[in-house]
Design a protein around this motif. Structure first.
Motif, short mmCIF file in Angstrom:
data_model
loop_
_atom_site.label_atom_id
_atom_site.label_comp_id
_atom_site.label_asym_id
_atom_site.label_seq_id
_atom_site.Cartn_x
_atom_site.Cartn_y
_atom_site.Cartn_z
N UNK A 1 18.36 21.54 85.88
CA UNK A 1 18.61 22.00 87.26
C UNK A 1 17.99 20.97 88.19
N UNK A 2 18.83 20.26 88.93
CA UNK A 2 18.32 19.22 89.82
C UNK A 2 17.74 19.78 91.10
N UNK B 1 13.60 21.43 90.75
CA UNK B 1 12.96 21.79 89.47
C UNK B 1 12.94 20.65 88.46
N UNK B 2 14.07 19.90 88.35
CA UNK B 2 14.19 18.85 87.32
C UNK B 2 13.81 19.40 85.94
N UNK B 3 14.31 20.60 85.67
CA UNK B 3 14.03 21.26 84.40
C UNK B 3 15.14 22.27 84.14
N UNK B 4 15.15 22.81 82.93
CA UNK B 4 16.19 23.79 82.59
C UNK B 4 15.78 25.21 82.98
N UNK B 5 14.50 25.39 83.37
CA UNK B 5 14.01 26.69 83.79
C UNK B 5 13.23 26.57 85.09
N UNK B 6 13.29 27.64 85.91
CA UNK B 6 12.57 27.61 87.19
C UNK B 6 12.33 29.04 87.63
N UNK B 7 11.17 29.27 88.29
CA UNK B 7 10.87 30.56 88.89
C UNK B 7 10.82 30.41 90.41
N UNK B 8 11.56 31.28 91.09
CA UNK B 8 11.55 31.29 92.56
C UNK B 8 10.78 32.51 93.02
N UNK B 9 9.70 32.28 93.74
CA UNK B 9 8.83 33.35 94.22
C UNK B 9 9.34 33.84 95.58
N UNK B 10 9.80 35.10 95.61
CA UNK B 10 10.32 35.67 96.85
C UNK B 10 9.38 36.65 97.51
N UNK C 1 23.41 20.81 89.43
CA UNK C 1 23.07 20.17 88.15
C UNK C 1 24.05 19.03 87.93
N UNK C 2 23.58 17.80 88.12
CA UNK C 2 24.48 16.65 88.04
C UNK C 2 25.54 16.74 89.11
N UNK C 3 26.83 16.62 88.71
CA UNK C 3 27.92 16.75 89.66
C UNK C 3 28.37 18.20 89.83
N UNK C 4 27.76 19.11 89.08
CA UNK C 4 28.18 20.50 89.11
C UNK C 4 27.23 21.33 89.97
N UNK C 5 27.75 22.43 90.50
CA UNK C 5 26.92 23.30 91.33
C UNK C 5 27.57 24.66 91.45
N UNK C 6 26.82 25.60 91.98
CA UNK C 6 27.33 26.95 92.20
C UNK C 6 26.51 27.59 93.31
N UNK C 7 27.12 28.54 94.00
CA UNK C 7 26.43 29.36 94.99
C UNK C 7 26.47 30.80 94.51
N UNK C 8 25.28 31.42 94.40
CA UNK C 8 25.22 32.79 93.91
C UNK C 8 24.36 33.66 94.84
#
Length: 391
Positions: A338-339, A356-365, A379-386
């Protein structure tokens, strides 16, 4: 003492006269017809200048036309578009159309207008069965809009298949028509125009009679585009008036919207990217930098950005976010690195950005208010909005 006061007032008055600025127009389409003879505008405040009933001729190319200038000299001069705009220093010659005009110029900000002069307004409408399929020529006109009393436009109107005229001041004796469609030159008391049903963007020139019925324009603009937020969009093209496309458009990280006919009256947006259904006056679309082929459907508002450099159509399908909803912490996991993650509020405003530059990340809300938010994951050329929710 009175003599001294009178002397001071006289000196101040003389100072104002001596240092007031002279603003004029000059050019081969100006009243003088010459690039060596100025025609002065008048002012009462040294800011707004006017010239009434000025007779102008038609410019025929970039070396013709006219300009505003100060002090009957070229170091300070303004050019621009016709019939109104904001003059730019050493800008292009103003390409006038023959007529008699009331001219205004603001020396502080360079804004100017050429308004066709005359005591009678020129209200132009479109009239006939193509406009009112039930009442036909017994029905009223649909009035067009103008900023200069010469070029008139109509946007967002759906025509029936049928005949129509351009008409002035609702008078049946002042009608223009032609056998040509969708473009042509209407003549006074000419034949009726056979209009094909559908939504058209219509223009009509009261002086020349030139007219056109074209598909409504759809453009894209915003901080992700070279157009910024206007006033001019980057236009998409269409062959049917419903699906609009543009190929290989370079975009930056930022936001964008679609709109019709360069006007905010009809615009579409959504937090979905690279594909979603835009809604009228919806939020700004969060765009990730790339080169895209873009498709937009006017009837549904659906859009698709396809990255021309990606083999995966830019859609991340295997990112997991949990728990969602959450009380405090969201966990992000992905099979690839995850870039970046950007957090937006419901209005599309960026709240935080992470790398993050990692495959896992925690977002503190824990510092966020309860409600709905959106994250854009890259992530690279790929992305998504959720969508994510804090309880």
């Amino acid at each position: 003492m009175k003599k001294q006061l009178l002397l001071i007032v006289a000196l101040l008055f003389s100072f104002q006269i001596n240092y007031s600025q002279v603003i004029s127009i000059i050019g081969n389409t100006s009243p003088s017809g010459s690039w060596s003879i100025d025609t002065d505008l008048t002012t009462t405040d040294n800011i707004t200048y006017t010239l009434l009933n000025a007779t102008l001729t038609t410019a025929t190319g970039p070396t013709t036309g006219l300009k505003f200038r100060q002090g009957h000299d070229w170091p300070i001069n303004w050019g621009g578009n016709f019939p109104n705009g904001t003059g730019t220093q050493d800008g292009p010659n103003i390409q006038t159309i023959a007529g008699t005009y009331d001219i205004t110029f603001n020396r502080s900000n360079g804004t100017y207008t050429f308004i066709a002069s005359g005591t009678e307004p020129h209200n132009i409408g479109i009239w006939g069965p193509a406009v009112d399929s039930i009442n036909g020529f017994v029905g009223p006109d649909v009035n067009m809009n103008t900023t200069d009393n010469i070029t008139y436009t109509l946007s967002g109107f759906y025509f029936s298949s049928g005949t129509a005229y351009f008409r002035e001041n609702d008078a049946t004796t002042n009608v223009w028509g032609s056998v040509a469609f969708p473009t042509g030159t209407a003549v006074l008391s000419g034949p009726s125009i056979q209009v094909t049903g559908g939504e058209w963007y219509v223009t009509f020139n009261r002086i020349t009679g030139a007219y056109s019925f074209v598909y409504p324009g759809i453009g894209i603009l915003g901080t992700a585009t070279s157009a910024g937020w206007g006033p001019d969009d980057i236009d998409l093209t269409t062959t049917d008036g419903f699906e609009y496309t543009i190929l290989n458009l370079s975009l930056t990280d930022g936001f964008a919207k679609f709109r019709k006919d360069d006007s905010w009256d009809t615009n579409w947006g959504s937090l979905g990217f690279p594909s979603a259904t835009g809604i009228q006056n919806g939020p700004e679309i969060p765009v990730t930098a790339g080169t895209y082929d873009i498709v937009f459907q006017k009837s549904s508002g659906h859009y698709l950005f396809t990255n021309t450099l990606s083999n995966h159509q830019n859609l991340i399908s295997n990112v997991k976010i949990y728990p969602n909803p959450t009380n405090n912490i969201w966990n992000f996991t992905h099979t690839a690195t995850i870039d970046s993650i950007e957090l937006f509020d419901i209005a599309g405003k960026t709240i935080q950005s992470f790398a993050p530059n990692a495959t896992q990340f925690q977002l503190d809300g824990s510092d966020l208010s309860n409600g709905v938010y959106f994250v854009k994951i890259k992530s690279g050329l790929d992305f998504a909005v959720q969508k994510i929710i804090r309880n």
